[in-house]
Design a protein around this motif. Structure first.
Motif, PDB file in Angstrom:
ATOM      1  N   ILE A 139       0.844  -1.070   0.095  1.00 11.34           N
ATOM      2  CA  ILE A 139      -0.012   0.065  -0.016  1.00 11.34           C
ATOM      3  C   ILE A 139       0.819   1.269   0.032  1.00 11.34           C
ATOM      4  CG2 ILE A 139      -1.710   1.319   1.491  1.00 11.34           C
ATOM      5  CD1 ILE A 139      -2.129  -1.622   2.734  1.00 11.34           C
ATOM      6  N   CYS A 140       0.256   2.335  -0.547  1.00  7.97           N
ATOM      7  CA  CYS A 140       1.016   3.750  -0.590  1.00  7.97           C
ATOM      8  C   CYS A 140       0.034   4.585  -0.753  1.00  7.97           C
ATOM      9  CB  CYS A 140       2.042   3.767  -1.591  1.00  7.97           C
ATOM     10  SG  CYS A 140       1.575   3.821  -3.433  1.00  7.97           S
ATOM     11  N   ARG A 141       0.262   5.684  -1.047  1.00  8.19           N
ATOM     12  CA  ARG A 141      -0.609   6.760  -1.467  1.00  8.19           C
ATOM     13  C   ARG A 141      -1.525   6.790  -2.606  1.00  8.19           C
ATOM     14  NH1 ARG A 141      -1.604  11.989  -3.651  1.00  8.19           N
ATOM     15  NH2 ARG A 141       0.210  11.685  -4.861  1.00  8.19           N
ATOM     16  N   SER A 142      -0.817   6.424  -3.708  1.00 10.41           N
ATOM     17  CA  SER A 142      -1.657   6.391  -4.973  1.00 10.41           C
ATOM     18  C   SER A 142      -1.516   5.117  -5.581  1.00 10.41           C
ATOM     19  CB  SER A 142      -1.111   7.451  -6.044  1.00 10.41           C
ATOM     20  OG  SER A 142       0.217   7.230  -6.339  1.00 10.41           O
ATOM     21  N   GLY A 143      -0.470   4.310  -5.343  1.00 14.82           N
ATOM     22  CA  GLY A 143      -0.249   2.926  -5.905  1.00 14.82           C
ATOM     23  C   GLY A 143       0.989   3.096  -6.927  1.00 14.82           C
ATOM     24  N   ASN A 144       1.859   4.198  -6.871  1.00 14.79           N
ATOM     25  CA  ASN A 144       2.847   4.033  -7.496  1.00 14.79           C
ATOM     26  C   ASN A 144       4.207   3.420  -6.725  1.00 14.79           C
ATOM     27  OD1 ASN A 144       1.780   5.296  -9.948  1.00 14.79           O
ATOM     28  ND2 ASN A 144       2.019   7.441  -9.178  1.00 14.79           N
ATOM     29  N   ARG A 145       4.323   4.143  -5.824  1.00 19.83           N
ATOM     30  CA  ARG A 145       5.398   3.421  -4.926  1.00 19.83           C
ATOM     31  C   ARG A 145       5.334   2.154  -4.285  1.00 19.83           C
ATOM     32  NH1 ARG A 145       5.845   8.257  -0.102  1.00 19.83           N
ATOM     33  NH2 ARG A 145       3.758   8.463  -0.945  1.00 19.83           N
ATOM     34  N   SER A 146       3.925   1.672  -3.983  1.00 13.19           N
ATOM     35  CA  SER A 146       3.588   0.379  -3.704  1.00 13.19           C
ATOM     36  C   SER A 146       3.903  -0.644  -4.897  1.00 13.19           C
ATOM     37  CB  SER A 146       2.192   0.276  -3.361  1.00 13.19           C
ATOM     38  OG  SER A 146       1.458   0.568  -4.359  1.00 13.19           O
ATOM     39  N   SER A 147       3.798   0.172  -6.064  1.00 11.58           N
ATOM     40  CA  SER A 147       4.115  -0.934  -7.299  1.00 11.58           C
ATOM     41  C   SER A 147       5.485  -1.121  -7.343  1.00 11.58           C
ATOM     42  CB  SER A 147       3.488  -0.351  -8.509  1.00 11.58           C
ATOM     43  OG  SER A 147       3.937  -0.939  -9.698  1.00 11.58           O
ATOM     44  N   MET A 148       6.524  -0.252  -7.020  1.00 10.63           N
ATOM     45  CA  MET A 148       7.559  -0.350  -7.202  1.00 10.63           C
ATOM     46  C   MET A 148       8.176  -1.213  -6.040  1.00 10.63           C
ATOM     47  SD  MET A 148       9.411   3.607  -7.850  1.00 10.63           S
ATOM     48  CE  MET A 148       8.308   4.315  -6.980  1.00 10.63           C
ATOM     49  N   ALA A 149       7.673  -1.071  -4.854  1.00  9.97           N
ATOM     50  CA  ALA A 149       7.859  -1.934  -3.634  1.00  9.97           C
ATOM     51  C   ALA A 149       7.583  -3.382  -4.006  1.00  9.97           C
ATOM     52  CB  ALA A 149       7.251  -1.616  -2.484  1.00  9.97           C
ATOM     53  N   ALA A 150       6.409  -3.764  -4.569  1.00 10.43           N
ATOM     54  CA  ALA A 150       5.659  -5.103  -4.824  1.00 10.43           C
ATOM     55  C   ALA A 150       6.693  -5.470  -6.319  1.00 10.43           C
ATOM     56  CB  ALA A 150       4.373  -4.848  -5.602  1.00 10.43           C
ATOM     57  N   SER A 151       7.423  -4.864  -6.975  1.00  8.52           N
ATOM     58  CA  SER A 151       8.268  -5.459  -7.928  1.00  8.52           C
ATOM     59  C   SER A 151       9.445  -5.808  -6.886  1.00  8.52           C
ATOM     60  CB  SER A 151       8.715  -4.499  -8.876  1.00  8.52           C
ATOM     61  OG  SER A 151       7.638  -4.234  -9.577  1.00  8.52           O
ATOM     62  N   ILE A 152       9.971  -5.128  -6.282  1.00  7.82           N
ATOM     63  CA  ILE A 152      11.181  -5.393  -5.514  1.00  7.82           C
ATOM     64  C   ILE A 152      11.099  -6.825  -4.804  1.00  7.82           C
ATOM     65  CG2 ILE A 152      12.566  -4.828  -3.499  1.00  7.82           C
ATOM     66  CD1 ILE A 152      12.279  -1.967  -4.325  1.00  7.82           C
ATOM     67  N   LEU A 153       9.885  -6.765  -4.023  1.00 10.39           N
ATOM     68  CA  LEU A 153       9.413  -7.911  -3.177  1.00 10.39           C
ATOM     69  C   LEU A 153       9.369  -9.245  -4.284  1.00 10.39           C
ATOM     70  CD1 LEU A 153       7.331  -6.270  -0.542  1.00 10.39           C
ATOM     71  CD2 LEU A 153       9.621  -7.282  -0.184  1.00 10.39           C
TER      72      LEU A 153
END
Length: 98
Positions: A62-76
């Motif tokens: 989860i993040c504010r808009s979905g952008n950072r969470s997308s980056m984090a999800a890719s890393i994970l």
């Protein structure tokens, strides 16, 4: 990348379904309101915290808009974790926050 909508997350929270959530916003942002039981691990330190996560669990990111969470999800995902990105982030989440 697998995704989940904010309304789907809200329904899971309301139903008391056991879920694991990671909020990757900065601490100051998360302090303004997080989904109950979400864990705050800012995007900038997520790679340093991989050893604290369980590869047998699925995490909703989860993040504010979905952008950072997308980056984090890719890393994970690239490190072997099972994740779903909450699309639209907290901007779309209408449920209770703490």
């Amino acid at each position: 990348m697998k995704v989940i909508t904010a309304s789907e997350v809200e329904a899971l929270v309301k139903s008391n379904t056991p879920i694991h959530m990671i909020d990757v916003r900065e601490e100051e942002e998360a302090a303004e309101g997080m989904i109950p039981n979400a864990k705050n691990i800012p995007l900038g330190i997520i790679e340093d915290k991989l050893d604290n996560l369980d590869k047998s669990k699925e995490y909703i990111i989860i993040c504010r808009s979905g952008n950072r969470s997308s980056m984090a999800a890719s890393i994970l995902e690239n490190n072997g974790y099972n994740v779903r990105n909450m699309t639209g982030g907290m901007l779309n989440y209408k449920g209770k926050t703490v």
